[in-house]
Design an enzyme around this catalytic site. Structure first.
Site, mmCIF file in Angstrom:
data_model
loop_
_atom_site.group_PDB
_atom_site.id
_atom_site.type_symbol
_atom_site.label_atom_id
_atom_site.label_comp_id
_atom_site.label_asym_id
_atom_site.label_seq_id
_atom_site.Cartn_x
_atom_site.Cartn_y
_atom_site.Cartn_z
ATOM 1 N N SER A 98 -4.305 -0.335 -0.407
ATOM 2 C CA SER A 98 -2.985 -0.396 0.236
ATOM 3 C C SER A 98 -2.641 -1.796 0.752
ATOM 4 O O SER A 98 -2.536 -2.726 -0.031
ATOM 5 C CB SER A 98 -2.929 0.654 1.339
ATOM 6 O OG SER A 98 -1.642 0.737 1.867
ATOM 7 N N ASP A 241 4.087 -3.129 0.163
ATOM 8 C CA ASP A 241 2.664 -3.366 0.421
ATOM 9 C C ASP A 241 1.927 -3.262 -0.932
ATOM 10 O O ASP A 241 2.572 -3.092 -1.972
ATOM 11 C CB ASP A 241 2.113 -2.384 1.470
ATOM 12 C CG ASP A 241 1.991 -0.967 0.950
ATOM 13 O OD1 ASP A 241 2.848 -0.554 0.147
ATOM 14 O OD2 ASP A 241 1.037 -0.263 1.343
ATOM 15 N N ASP A 243 0.214 -1.086 -2.596
ATOM 16 C CA ASP A 243 0.364 0.056 -3.509
ATOM 17 C C ASP A 243 1.765 0.647 -3.461
ATOM 18 O O ASP A 243 2.007 1.737 -3.983
ATOM 19 C CB ASP A 243 -0.711 1.115 -3.263
ATOM 20 C CG ASP A 243 -0.621 1.766 -1.895
ATOM 21 O OD1 ASP A 243 -0.055 1.147 -0.971
ATOM 22 O OD2 ASP A 243 -1.118 2.899 -1.741
ATOM 23 N N ASP A 245 3.672 2.162 -1.443
ATOM 24 C CA ASP A 245 4.142 3.391 -0.799
ATOM 25 C C ASP A 245 5.002 3.043 0.412
ATOM 26 O O ASP A 245 5.679 3.892 0.968
ATOM 27 C CB ASP A 245 2.991 4.357 -0.442
ATOM 28 C CG ASP A 245 1.919 3.743 0.421
ATOM 29 O OD1 ASP A 245 1.969 2.524 0.680
ATOM 30 O OD2 ASP A 245 1.006 4.486 0.844
HETATM 31 MG MG MG Z 1 0.177 1.554 1.138
#
Ligand code: MG
Length: 454
Positions: A98, A241, A243, A245
């Site tokens: 992440s 960020d 990844d 999300d």
């Molecule tokens: Mg993330």
């Protein structure tokens, strides 16, 4: 000695080839296959170093238990989550750390519905891993790996089905997307282009050394985006960020919109369309969200801090929206998990529907000031420090659902240990920046004092 918990707030994370090793991921793959399999599992990864190495290890582990694997390659976590149920899989694994620094990697595990597995399931996986009691398939039952190239397109089409694309196409907006050299670059720039926006991409080359900026989209890490917003005259800036999300937004003046503010703009619109609806949010969210939900005629359902807990609660009570102060938005008509690209599309949709710029939407919100600080703590003191802090604050007006939230007349202080790093975080909110900083200093002093007593 008590073994260190493998799963943190959001998956298993560690430093590559140090605490996060191929052997660990291979065994995690076996343990996940043992608990959730046999069946089809989708595997993906972000752009981090070691992504291919860990994805292959997880795949080998899964195959050894008799699972078959669909490999979607590099993709954001929400893309993987979106396709888990649509590819009819029993589980999903994404290799990602992440927003953590570049030297970290990790894995997140999803159930058949695309939502991260429950804490109980994490414990079962961990217990199988620790005991080594894996289900190992007979040679005749070893399955194969197939690749799937349409995951990103399916995800983009899914997002677009919830957005008034025609209205956006007529507006000719300019959008700058800063993907931190990671997988957000595979979805958001294409999504925005398909929505009819003019797109400028920053840090869109996938590179696990993160040459453009660190993967956390914090205000200090997005200075290049701020500069470009001003020079290009764009309408909105989006910074993901690692990844994707999450998304941090920048308005047309080059000012960072806080996660609380972007969530408040989205919550205000969604909750006012359906009266009496519920927003699920962690105890770290502040007064702004409370005010917005109240004026939209909605309700708040508080949870512990952590996107997994919010996702599960959203599903459990059938909430209309979930959100976190760090810019994570959960939009259940699309999927009950954080999705930075969906959040971006929702915000652009609101700008167009309301006929307002992002800064105008922010200006309509009540103003509170927040402060975030953190302190490194020796790993062995992490747990006992909270016991000391709980004891030290027992006479104060506080909420202890997760960490300690001390309520004052002028605001609040929240002290929490990080689930992923040996640090304590201190957040505060007040009517002025000075008062909020003062509250945060008070919280930091409490941590220091507790540290001398722990
Ligand atoms: Mg993330």
């Amino acid at each position: 000695m008590k073994a260190k918990k493998l799963f943190g707030t959001n998956g298993v994370r560690g430093v590559i080839n140090d605490t996060m090793t191929v052997d660990l991921v291979l065994n995690l793959g076996k343990a996940i296959g043992t608990i959730l399999g046999p069946g089809k599992v989708v595997v993906g990864r972000d752009a981090r170093k070691g992504g291919e190495m860990f994805a292959r290890a997880a795949i080998s582990g899964l195959l050894s238990t008799g699972c078959s694997v669909i490999d979607i390659g590099p993709a954001p976590t929400p893309t993987l989550q979106f396709v888990v149920p649509r590819l009819d899989c029993i589980a999903g694994i994404i290799v990602t750390a992440s927003h953590n620094p570049a030297e970290f990697n990790g894995i997140k595990v999803m159930g058949a519905n695309g939502i991260e597995v429950s804490r109980e399931c994490e414990r079962e996986i961990e217990s199988v891993l620790r005991s080594g009691s894996y289900t190992i398939a007979d040679w005749q039952n070893i399955k194969s790996v197939t690749s799937e190239k349409t995951a990103v397109r399916q995800h983009i089409d899914g997002i677009m089905s919830h957005i008034d694309t025609e209205a956006i196409k007529g507006r000719n907006l300019t959008v700058i997307v800063d993907s931190a050299n990671s997988v957000g670059a595979l979805v958001t720039p294409i999504l925005m282009r398909d929505l009819g926006c003019k797109v400028i991409s920053l840090n869109s080359q996938l590179d696990g050394s993160f040459p453009g900026r660190p993967p956390e989209p914090s205000p200090e890490n997005v200075v290049e985006l701020l500069r470009t917003m001003k020079s290009v005259g764009a309408d909105i800036g989006i910074a993901h960020d690692g990844d994707a999300d999450r998304a941090t937004f920048v308005d047309e003046n080059g000012t960072v919109v806080s996660g609380d503010q972007s969530l408040a703009i989205i919550a205000s619109r969604i909750l006012s369309i359906k009266k009496g609806s519920t927003l699920v949010t962690p105890v770290s969210s502040g007064k702004l969200i409370e005010d917005i939900v109240e004026s939209a005629g909605g309700k708040i359902d508080w949870t512990v801090v952590g996107s997994v807990d919010v996702s599960h609660r959203v599903g459990e009570i059938g909430a209309d929206l979930g959100g976190e102060e760090n810019g994570g938005v959960f939009y259940p008509p699309h999927q009950s998990v954080r999705d930075g690209s969906m959040t971006s599309a929702l915000l652009v949709d609101i700008m167009v529907k309301e006929g307002k710029s992002l800064s105008e939407l922010v200006q309509e919100l009540p103003v509170y000031y927040t402060t975030k600080r953190k302190m490194k703590i020796p790993a062995e003191k992490m747990e006992f420090l909270m016991t000391t802090l709980l004891d030290m604050t027992k006479d104060q007006n506080r909420i202890t659902i997760d960490g300690i939230k001390i309520i004052r007349d002028i605001g609040w202080i929240l002290i929490r240990p990080s689930g992923t790093e040996p640090i304590y975080r201190c957040f505060s909110e007040g009517p002025t920046q000075e008062k909020s900083d003062m509250l945060c200093d008070e919280g930091m002093n409490l941590i220091k004092k507790a540290l001398t007593q722990s």
